[in-house]
Design an enzyme around this catalytic site. Structure first.
Site, PDB file in Angstrom:
ATOM      1  N   PRO A 265       0.790  -1.236   0.000  1.00 57.59           N
ATOM      2  CA  PRO A 265       0.000   0.000   0.000  1.00 57.59           C
ATOM      3  C   PRO A 265       0.824   1.289   0.000  1.00 57.59           C
ATOM      4  O   PRO A 265       0.271   2.361   0.172  1.00 57.59           O
ATOM      5  CB  PRO A 265      -0.799  -0.119   1.302  1.00 57.59           C
ATOM      6  CG  PRO A 265       0.099  -0.887   2.218  1.00 57.59           C
ATOM      7  CD  PRO A 265       0.857  -1.854   1.348  1.00 57.59           C
ATOM      8  N   GLY A 266       2.136   1.185  -0.169  1.00 57.79           N
ATOM      9  CA  GLY A 266       2.940   2.389  -0.373  1.00 57.79           C
ATOM     10  C   GLY A 266       3.885   2.766   0.744  1.00 57.79           C
ATOM     11  O   GLY A 266       4.570   3.785   0.652  1.00 57.79           O
ATOM     12  N   GLY A 267       3.976   1.952   1.778  1.00 56.47           N
ATOM     13  CA  GLY A 267       4.847   2.279   2.907  1.00 56.47           C
ATOM     14  C   GLY A 267       6.307   2.427   2.525  1.00 56.47           C
ATOM     15  O   GLY A 267       6.980   3.378   2.941  1.00 56.47           O
ATOM     16  N   ASP A 286       1.799  -1.566  -8.972  1.00 53.98           N
ATOM     17  CA  ASP A 286       1.044  -2.644  -8.334  1.00 53.98           C
ATOM     18  C   ASP A 286       0.041  -3.190  -9.330  1.00 53.98           C
ATOM     19  O   ASP A 286      -0.440  -2.478 -10.208  1.00 53.98           O
ATOM     20  CB  ASP A 286       0.329  -2.193  -7.060  1.00 53.98           C
ATOM     21  CG  ASP A 286      -0.045  -3.402  -6.205  1.00 53.98           C
ATOM     22  OD1 ASP A 286       0.795  -3.829  -5.388  1.00 53.98           O
ATOM     23  OD2 ASP A 286      -1.155  -3.940  -6.376  1.00 53.98           O
ATOM     24  N   ASP A 313       1.428  -5.042 -13.876  1.00 53.47           N
ATOM     25  CA  ASP A 313       2.060  -6.290 -13.455  1.00 53.47           C
ATOM     26  C   ASP A 313       3.564  -6.113 -13.669  1.00 53.47           C
ATOM     27  O   ASP A 313       4.014  -5.913 -14.800  1.00 53.47           O
ATOM     28  CB  ASP A 313       1.512  -7.436 -14.307  1.00 53.47           C
ATOM     29  CG  ASP A 313       2.019  -8.803 -13.856  1.00 53.47           C
ATOM     30  OD1 ASP A 313       3.097  -8.860 -13.237  1.00 53.47           O
ATOM     31  OD2 ASP A 313       1.337  -9.803 -14.139  1.00 53.47           O
ATOM     32  N   ASP A 332       9.743  -5.908  -3.289  1.00 53.78           N
ATOM     33  CA  ASP A 332       9.150  -6.345  -2.020  1.00 53.78           C
ATOM     34  C   ASP A 332       8.042  -7.322  -2.405  1.00 53.78           C
ATOM     35  O   ASP A 332       6.891  -6.950  -2.572  1.00 53.78           O
ATOM     36  CB  ASP A 332       8.603  -5.140  -1.246  1.00 53.78           C
ATOM     37  CG  ASP A 332       8.096  -5.530   0.131  1.00 53.78           C
ATOM     38  OD1 ASP A 332       8.836  -6.200   0.865  1.00 53.78           O
ATOM     39  OD2 ASP A 332       6.934  -5.185   0.453  1.00 53.78           O
ATOM     40  N   CYS A 385       7.943 -10.337   3.805  1.00 52.60           N
ATOM     41  CA  CYS A 385       7.549 -10.363   5.221  1.00 52.60           C
ATOM     42  C   CYS A 385       7.263 -11.807   5.638  1.00 52.60           C
ATOM     43  O   CYS A 385       6.281 -12.091   6.318  1.00 52.60           O
ATOM     44  CB  CYS A 385       6.348  -9.453   5.488  1.00 52.60           C
ATOM     45  SG  CYS A 385       4.874  -9.875   4.537  1.00 52.60           S
TER      46      CYS A 385
END
Length: 450
Positions: A265-267, A286, A313, A332, A385
């Protein structure tokens, strides 16, 4: 006039947990939407959150406790099992909730959802647990099975972690996943310093302290950082400390052109843009349009003009961008998320080894697609993550074997906090949740040879 009786906290908890089980809904999103839908009293939100997350985190343990008391029962409806789980969770883990209140609410919910026979059954089970006590998990003799039930992690995942990290580390990680996560935020240091933000928040009765690991981090001790003026004014971004290490590892410089290939989401995109002092350009991609909107919203809130968010994509980014057009690239990657089980406990029940294998292929494809877009001597950071070795070191090693023009960036250790240095090896770091109380995270720094 609406005479419909308002749902109690435990009513709402049963509804949320039932939807998670039936529809594999995301716990964090569903909780927020149900709080709004049922207009939960603000003073009850923390109890609702505790019951939902606690019951979800310890689902298999609670089922083990209940098993002996349900042997004579015929088939139990899913909502009845959920109701019994939340009741046992409160009895075992929430000292401040009186048992008479737990029993009364459980019986009332059973009456509303079922019939007199079910309410009697629920009352009988809970009275039996109160009278006889819960069984001792130590009666389970096999260590893997015992750890699986004790910490409510699927057996296949426990076995996998023991193989990767050894029994002791796997046990610490499983136990750590049962703890509530810290609320941390990243300070937008274009606007204010960490110390200035700490002082400002404390003057508004929000207790914070400096983060444990990341230099940009503050940790909330009292008050909700996401509801603060500092957040709405673009002075802070809610982000885990482990996630803050990624942009630092990328080490962006002013006026560079950077690709964040899986950005929502842009962090991390916004962190990169902040570290560049609003100069240069960050191309944030995204796959989903609604997620790209989130990136744009974050950039607007933080007043960052150097982010260009696009729906794309990243596996076809080569059709949009020319070769060797980026100084630095961040991948990421989409992953199993086994590092964020504390925040999203449903992950451990819904993901399978088959999912992991599919993700590995996707991760490899993304890396291979964006690699030609990096300039010579440019830096590529791969992060996830998760704590899964196949998705982390396995993916990086496969990429390096297939791309001899890339190498590990040994100098990257200087971009990590000093207390993390013992965990950094050959430009990569695997953070487990119990190291610093952060999410589990993996970061690998690679460089394209000149």
């Amino acid at each position: 006039m609406n005479n419909k009786k308002k749902m109690t906290v435990r009513d709402v908890a049963v509804e949320i947990l039932l939807q998670i089980e039936k529809n594999q809904a995301y716990s964090n999103l569903l909780l927020n939407s149900m709080i709004k839908k049922h207009q939960v009293n603000p003073k009850d939100i923390s109890l609702l959150t505790e019951i939902v997350y606690g019951t979800l985190q310890r689902r298999d343990t609670l089922d083990f406790y209940l098993e002996g008391f349900l042997k004579k029962a015929k088939k139990i409806e899913p909502w009845v099992r959920v109701l019994l789980r939340i009741s046992i969770y409160q009895m075992v883990y929430l000292d401040r909730v009186p048992e008479r209140a737990i029993f009364f609410e459980a019986v009332e919910i059973a009456k509303k959802r079922g019939h007199k026979g079910i309410s009697s059954f629920v009352n009988g089970v809970l009275r039996s647990v109160q009278r006889e006590g819960i069984p001792d998990i130590n009666i389970i003799k096999k260590p893997v099975e015992r750890l699986s039930i004790k910490t409510s992690h699927p057996k296949w995942l426990v076995q996998k972690w023991i193989k990767q990290f050894g029994y002791d580390e796997a046990e610490k990680m499983c136990e750590s996943n049962l703890l509530a996560p810290s609320q941390t935020a990243r300070v937008n240091q274009i606007k204010k310093s960490v110390h200035e933000i700490i002082s400002e928040l404390q003057s508004k009765d929000i207790t914070v302290e400096q983060g444990d690991l990341a230099v940009d981090a503050i940790k909330g001790m009292k008050g909700n950082l996401a509801l603060s003026e500092a957040f709405s004014e673009g002075l802070i971004t809610i982000q885990d400390e482990s996630s803050m290490l990624v942009a630092r590892a990328l080490n962006p410089k002013e006026n560079e052109t950077i690709l964040d290939s899986c950005a929502a989401p842009g962090g991390k995109s916004t962190h990169i843009a902040e570290l560049m002092n609003g100069t240069g350009i960050v191309h944030s991609l995204d796959l989903h349009e609604h997620k790209v909107k989130l990136i744009k919203q974050q950039a607007d809130r933080l007043d960052l003009k150097n982010i260009q968010a696009e729906t794309m994509d990243s596996r076809v980014a080569g059709d949009r961008f020319t070769k060797e057009s980026f100084d630095r690239i961040l991948v990421d990657a989409p992953c199993s998320g086994f590092g964020v089980i504390r925040r999203k406990p449903d992950i451990k029940y819904t993901k399978s080894q088959q999912d992991v294998l599919k993700l590995v292929e996707l991760q490899k494809n993304i890396l291979a697609s964006v690699a030609p877009l990096l300039k010579s001597n440019g830096v590529l950071v791969y992060s996830t993550c998760t704590v899964d070795e196949e998705e982390n070191r396995g993916v990086v090693e496969a990429f390096l074997n297939e791309h001899p023009n890339f190498e590990r960036d040994e100098s990257a250790i200087n971009n990590f906090p000093e207390k993390l240095h013992p965990y950094v090896h050959h430009g990569e770091v695997q953070l487990l949740p119990h190291y610093f109380g952060t999410d589990g995270f993996y970061i690998a720094c690679l460089r394209k040879k000149g």
